[in-house]
Design a protein around this motif. Structure first.
Motif, PDB file in Angstrom:
ATOM      1  N   UNK A  33       0.819  -1.191  -0.180  1.00  0.00           N
ATOM      2  CA  UNK A  33      -0.051  -0.069   0.099  1.00  0.00           C
ATOM      3  C   UNK A  33       0.774   1.210   0.085  1.00  0.00           C
ATOM      4  N   UNK A  35       0.446   5.323   1.056  1.00  0.00           N
ATOM      5  CA  UNK A  35      -0.464   6.208   1.713  1.00  0.00           C
ATOM      6  C   UNK A  35       0.392   7.705   1.716  1.00  0.00           C
ATOM      7  N   UNK A  43      -2.823   9.423   7.829  1.00  0.00           N
ATOM      8  CA  UNK A  43      -2.473   9.093   6.396  1.00  0.00           C
ATOM      9  C   UNK A  43      -3.800   8.843   5.433  1.00  0.00           C
ATOM     10  N   UNK A  45      -5.097   7.132   2.098  1.00  0.00           N
ATOM     11  CA  UNK A  45      -4.847   5.959   1.038  1.00  0.00           C
ATOM     12  C   UNK A  45      -4.572   6.491  -0.382  1.00  0.00           C
ATOM     13  N   UNK A  48      -3.252   0.471  -3.339  1.00  0.00           N
ATOM     14  CA  UNK A  48      -3.201  -1.002  -3.214  1.00  0.00           C
ATOM     15  C   UNK A  48      -2.711  -2.003  -4.318  1.00  0.00           C
ATOM     16  N   UNK A  98      -4.069  -9.823   2.500  1.00  0.00           N
ATOM     17  CA  UNK A  98      -4.905  -8.338   2.372  1.00  0.00           C
ATOM     18  C   UNK A  98      -5.603  -8.406   3.464  1.00  0.00           C
ATOM     19  N   UNK A  99      -5.957  -9.032   4.480  1.00  0.00           N
ATOM     20  CA  UNK A  99      -6.798  -8.881   5.474  1.00  0.00           C
ATOM     21  C   UNK A  99      -5.805  -8.736   6.865  1.00  0.00           C
TER      22      UNK A  99
ATOM     23  N   UNK B  32     -13.085  -4.032  10.256  1.00  0.00           N
ATOM     24  CA  UNK B  32     -11.760  -4.042  10.791  1.00  0.00           C
ATOM     25  C   UNK B  32     -11.233  -2.699  11.218  1.00  0.00           C
ATOM     26  N   UNK B  95     -13.675  -5.649   3.977  1.00  0.00           N
ATOM     27  CA  UNK B  95     -13.001  -6.818   3.519  1.00  0.00           C
ATOM     28  C   UNK B  95     -12.133  -6.976   2.529  1.00  0.00           C
ATOM     29  N   UNK B  97      -9.157  -6.054   0.480  1.00  0.00           N
ATOM     30  CA  UNK B  97      -7.885  -5.512   0.424  1.00  0.00           C
ATOM     31  C   UNK B  97      -7.283  -4.865   1.479  1.00  0.00           C
ATOM     32  N   UNK B  98      -8.203  -4.497   2.768  1.00  0.00           N
ATOM     33  CA  UNK B  98      -7.708  -3.941   3.963  1.00  0.00           C
ATOM     34  C   UNK B  98      -7.000  -2.247   3.667  1.00  0.00           C
ATOM     35  N   UNK B  99      -7.660  -1.733   2.782  1.00  0.00           N
ATOM     36  CA  UNK B  99      -7.257  -0.199   2.814  1.00  0.00           C
ATOM     37  C   UNK B  99      -7.973   0.341   3.687  1.00  0.00           C
ATOM     38  N   UNK B 100      -7.226   1.225   4.680  1.00  0.00           N
ATOM     39  CA  UNK B 100      -7.263   1.692   5.653  1.00  0.00           C
ATOM     40  C   UNK B 100      -7.922   3.134   5.152  1.00  0.00           C
ATOM     41  N   UNK B 102      -8.319   6.569   7.834  1.00  0.00           N
ATOM     42  CA  UNK B 102      -7.773   6.768   9.108  1.00  0.00           C
ATOM     43  C   UNK B 102      -8.350   8.117   9.579  1.00  0.00           C
ATOM     44  N   UNK B 103      -8.391   7.998  10.923  1.00  0.00           N
ATOM     45  CA  UNK B 103      -9.061   9.305  11.594  1.00  0.00           C
ATOM     46  C   UNK B 103      -7.955  10.361  11.368  1.00  0.00           C
TER      47      UNK B 103
END
Lengths: 113, 112
Positions: A33, A35, A43, A45, A48, A98-99, B32, B95, B97-100, B102-103
């Motif tokens: 990834x 960021x 950060x 995004x 990915x 990926x998780x 997540x 679910x 790809x887990x692209x976060x 953020x706050x």
């Protein structure tokens, strides 16, 4: 190496120039990834990769930004015709799946004058 | 897309006191929720995370609670120490790809 490695750690460039930032993920991590973190913010995004392909590039701000990961390991973020607003810390992260937990690099601080 | 709001932006506590940081998220599909600690000039590091199938998770002095109905989650640090001083970020992802997302971060200052 043991962690995610990013080079250069600092890059100062002039407006309009081309920049490449490199990320070497943790060995064996398939997910990578990028960021971007501006001062005082979380950060944000950008893109990915799962393996060699960009699974999601919806965070790239415009077509001046491009990233590749040709062999499924090292990735390069490329910024064309840099603008002052591109100044930020560019963070790379990788995860085994990926998780899984994301492991971040120390970042590349880009300053566009 | 997902939107994560974090409060407060700064928090100052006396050593030994507890600290609580709260986040809300917008996407009900998110499942997540990690928390990262970032010291000045350093990389973000995961300190604790929680998935949507549990309501609370503890790890020594750190705990996270999740309320999926209200779409908010919180970080609790007990018996704070000066080395807890840093910026803390909450994040959320679904679910794929887990692209976060953020706050905005909370700067925690623990005064000795």
């Amino acid at each position: 190496g043991a962690g995610v490695s990013q080079t250069p750690s600092n890059k100062v460039t002039e407006k309009g120039k081309y920049v490449e930032l490199r990320c070497d993920p943790i060995s064996g991590h398939t997910a990578l990834y990028w960021y971007r973190q501006s001062l005082g913010q979380g950060p944000e995004f950008l893109i990915y990769f799962q393996g060699t392909g960009a699974a999601d590039d919806s965070g790239l701000p415009n077509d001046r930004f491009f990233a590749v990961r040709p062999e499924g390991s090292v990735s390069t973020l490329k910024i064309q015709r840099t603008e002052r607003g591109d100044s930020a810390v560019y963070l790379c992260a990788s995860s085994l799946v990926s998780t899984g937990e994301l492991f971040f690099g120390e970042g590349s601080r880009l300053t566009v004058l | 897309g997902e939107n994560v709001e974090q409060h407060p932006s700064t928090l100052s506590v006396q050593e030994g006191d507890s600290a609580v940081i709260k986040c809300t998220y917008s996407d009900s599909a998110s499942n997540y929720f990690p928390w990262y600690k970032q010291e000045l000039g350093k990389r973000p590091q995961l300190i604790i995370d929680i998935r949507s199938n549990v309501g609370e998770k503890k790890d020594q002095r750190i705990a996270v609670t999740l309320n999926k109905t209200a779409k908010h989650f919180s970080l609790h640090i007990t018996e704070t120490q000066p080395e807890d001083s840093a910026v803390y970020f909450c994040a959320a992802s679904g679910d794929a790809g887990n692209m976060l997302t953020f706050g905005g971060g909370t700067r925690l200052m623990v005064k000795p």
